[in-house]
Scaffold this motif. Structure first.
Motif, PDB file in Angstrom:
ATOM      1  N   GLU A 114      84.057  92.107  63.528  1.00 49.43           N
ATOM      2  CA  GLU A 114      84.686  91.436  64.664  1.00 49.43           C
ATOM      3  C   GLU A 114      83.651  91.084  65.729  1.00 49.43           C
ATOM      4  OE1 GLU A 114      87.694  90.407  64.807  1.00 49.43           O
ATOM      5  OE2 GLU A 114      88.661  91.461  63.141  1.00 49.43           O
ATOM      6  N   ALA A 115      82.642  91.938  65.899  1.00 49.89           N
ATOM      7  CA  ALA A 115      81.588  91.660  66.888  1.00 49.89           C
ATOM      8  C   ALA A 115      80.788  90.427  66.494  1.00 49.89           C
ATOM      9  CB  ALA A 115      80.674  92.878  67.022  1.00 49.89           C
ATOM     10  N   LEU A 116      80.546  90.235  65.202  1.00 52.97           N
ATOM     11  CA  LEU A 116      79.843  89.050  64.734  1.00 52.97           C
ATOM     12  C   LEU A 116      80.638  87.786  65.050  1.00 52.97           C
ATOM     13  CD1 LEU A 116      78.512  90.411  61.318  1.00 52.97           C
ATOM     14  CD2 LEU A 116      77.100  89.616  63.230  1.00 52.97           C
ATOM     15  N   HIS A 117      81.965  87.857  64.872  1.00 51.23           N
ATOM     16  CA  HIS A 117      82.820  86.725  65.233  1.00 51.23           C
ATOM     17  C   HIS A 117      82.711  86.422  66.727  1.00 51.23           C
ATOM     18  CE1 HIS A 117      86.018  85.944  61.884  1.00 51.23           C
ATOM     19  NE2 HIS A 117      84.776  85.817  61.449  1.00 51.23           N
ATOM     20  N   GLU A 118      82.821  87.469  67.535  1.00 48.69           N
ATOM     21  CA  GLU A 118      82.803  87.268  68.985  1.00 48.69           C
ATOM     22  C   GLU A 118      81.472  86.676  69.436  1.00 48.69           C
ATOM     23  OE1 GLU A 118      84.820  86.794  72.214  1.00 48.69           O
ATOM     24  OE2 GLU A 118      85.726  87.922  70.559  1.00 48.69           O
ATOM     25  N   LYS A 119      80.386  87.135  68.813  1.00 43.59           N
ATOM     26  CA  LYS A 119      79.071  86.600  69.159  1.00 43.59           C
ATOM     27  C   LYS A 119      78.978  85.113  68.840  1.00 43.59           C
ATOM     28  CE  LYS A 119      74.110  87.239  68.372  1.00 43.59           C
ATOM     29  NZ  LYS A 119      73.060  88.014  67.663  1.00 43.59           N
ATOM     30  N   LYS A 120      79.503  84.706  67.688  1.00 44.90           N
ATOM     31  CA  LYS A 120      79.463  83.295  67.290  1.00 44.90           C
ATOM     32  C   LYS A 120      80.301  82.437  68.237  1.00 44.90           C
ATOM     33  CE  LYS A 120      78.369  79.964  64.389  1.00 44.90           C
ATOM     34  NZ  LYS A 120      76.984  79.543  64.116  1.00 44.90           N
ATOM     35  N   ILE A 121      81.468  82.925  68.624  1.00 46.36           N
ATOM     36  CA  ILE A 121      82.323  82.176  69.544  1.00 46.36           C
ATOM     37  C   ILE A 121      81.655  82.055  70.905  1.00 46.36           C
ATOM     38  CG2 ILE A 121      84.540  82.209  70.758  1.00 46.36           C
ATOM     39  CD1 ILE A 121      85.717  83.583  68.243  1.00 46.36           C
TER      40      ILE A 121
END
Length: 458
Positions: free
Chosen positions: A173-180
């Motif tokens: 989920e942190a990887l998603h948030e970083k990309k967004i």
């Protein structure tokens, strides 16, 4: 073999893959081939050692020989044998090599592209178009998997068995948030005011748009979020498809002139009477959303046609930032068996359809061909227009979706037209261990859009 049928298409893919791996081993003894991901109407593959253009040509020639010989492919327990090569492939397989007569092999990036016919035109190899944006997205996904320590299905199961599922969820989920957050920074720095988000069914467009909106607010902006559904033409003006039925999916179903006029007026700081579409009466209603926006305020627009230039043809390109999203599945079962992106999306949709729309798994499967046809026409041709591609897959998601999807698939009766596809999907997910404890999945997760508990989806 009729590859317009999904089961036969899977069998064709497996057959040509087996021929390819066998041919590569014949030409270069000791080599192995990883079937990495879908790309350019085919598979992007990674040989275990670097190969030259000449070696790729030699492998292609050997494939042609194997196919011309129409060698039998013999099923042995759960594996298949082609002469001296025996391997497991998930899904069906043609009875002999002669069934996979059309293919193309070409060197690409660090690997090799294996291309074959597409169901919509089964007698030709599709035109080659360099899907560099998608290749970048898949490569990024591969790096994420390595970071998470999960390259194949057994790695995921090992994490679950060791009690490390919570950590895996948090990192994913942190990887998603970083990309967004990175996308929000690009929009802010570029001073873009029209943010266009498109992607195929069950990509997580709603959640992505809402999370992007939050990240833009962190950057000091106050985006306006809107879809394109309020811009349907009056129902009696809806164009008809080839069978004489209303075509609500095509671009012609939208009032493009009004949409562009409204967006340009908003960008100019004017007060605009935005429509709301009354789906019961089939007409636009005005007077309920009268607004204006500030000169630095962006507009987030989410819809299936968002990347089609004709939707926004009267808006300056300087104002636009285009995002293509899809769950590009990168967690493969093993080196030779991938989890197709379309299957991951169908499982997402199946779970959501049952939970929120009261639809059975058979209903979702039965409608899937129509869904894919609409995507082939309205979405996929425009993904190359994107400024950025966002891979919305979560490494752990099939370990969660399985417990929802499996009983739905098992309920499909043997005499149902969808039974064989249900069996194939059950075979696909059977090796996944289940993550029972979902408490670590945040309520803003894309997965929550499908399993429930989302703060963005009612």
């Amino acid at each position: 073999m009729d590859i317009r049928k999904h089961g036969d298409y899977v069998a064709y893919q497996n057959t040509i893959s087996m021929v390819y791996i066998k041919a590569a081993r014949d030409v270069l003894p000791g080599i192995d081939i990883e079937i990495d991901n879908s790309l350019n109407k085919g598979f992007y593959t990674l040989p275990s050692v670097p190969v030259t253009e000449q070696q790729v040509k030699a492998i292609s020639d050997r494939m042609a020989e194997i196919i011309a010989a129409d060698l039998p492919i013999i099923k042995e327990d759960s594996s298949y044998r082609l002469e001296d090569y025996c391997d497991y492939f998930c899904g069906g397989m043609a009875p002999s090599t002669g069934y996979a007569r059309l293919f193309e092999l070409r060197k690409y990036a660090e690997g090799v592209l294996l291309r074959f016919p597409y169901p919509t035109d089964p007698d030709v190899i599709p035109e080659y178009i360099d899907d560099k944006n998608l290749h970048i997205a898949f490569s990024e996904a591969k790096k994420w998997q390595q970071l998470l320590g999960v390259n194949y299905l057994p790695d995921l199961n090992e994490k679950i068995a060791e009690g490390k599922a919570k950590d895996l969820i948090i990192l994913s989920e942190a990887l998603h948030e970083k990309k967004i957050a990175e996308m929000a920074d690009m929009i802010t720095e570029g001073k873009k005011r029209i943010i266009l988000i498109a992607g195929p069914s069950s990509s997580g467009k709603t959640t992505t748009a809402k999370r992007l909106s939050i990240q833009l607010r962190v950057n000091g902006l106050d985006p306006l979020y809107m879809g394109t559904d309020d811009y349907f033409v009056e129902r009696h003006q809806t164009p008809l498809d080839e069978e004489g039925n209303p075509d609500y999916e095509g671009l012609g179903a939208l009032d493009i002139e009004l949409f562009n006029s409204n967006m340009n007026d908003l960008l100019a700081g004017k007060i605009v009477d935005l429509p709301e579409f009354d789906f019961i009466n089939g007409t636009k209603v005005f007077g309920k959303r009268i607004m204006s926006i500030r000169e630095d305020q962006p507009i987030i627009i989410e819809g299936i046609h968002a990347l089609n230039g004709k939707l926004t043809e009267f808006i300056s390109d300087e104002e636009k930032f285009k995002i293509y999203i899809s769950p590009f599945t990168q967690l493969n079962i093993d080196m030779h068996n991938r989890v197709p992106t379309t299957d991951a999306r169908m499982l997402r949709r199946m779970v959501r359809d049952y939970k929120y729309r009261g639809k059975s798994a058979a209903g979702t499967i039965g409608q899937w061909a129509q869904v894919r046809a609409g995507e082939d026409e309205n979405i996929f041709p425009f993904n190359g227009e994107a400024d950025v591609v966002f891979n919305t897959v979560l490494t752990y998601e099939l370990a969660v979706l399985k417990k929802y999807a499996q009983p739905l698939l098992e309920d499909i009766e043997e005499n149902s037209p969808e039974y064989s596809e249900a069996c194939r999907l059950l075979e696909l997910i059977k090796g996944f261990d289940v993550i029972e404890d979902e408490r670590a999945i945040p309520n803003n997760s894309i997965l929550r859009e499908f399993i429930g508990g989302s703060i963005f989806v009612e």
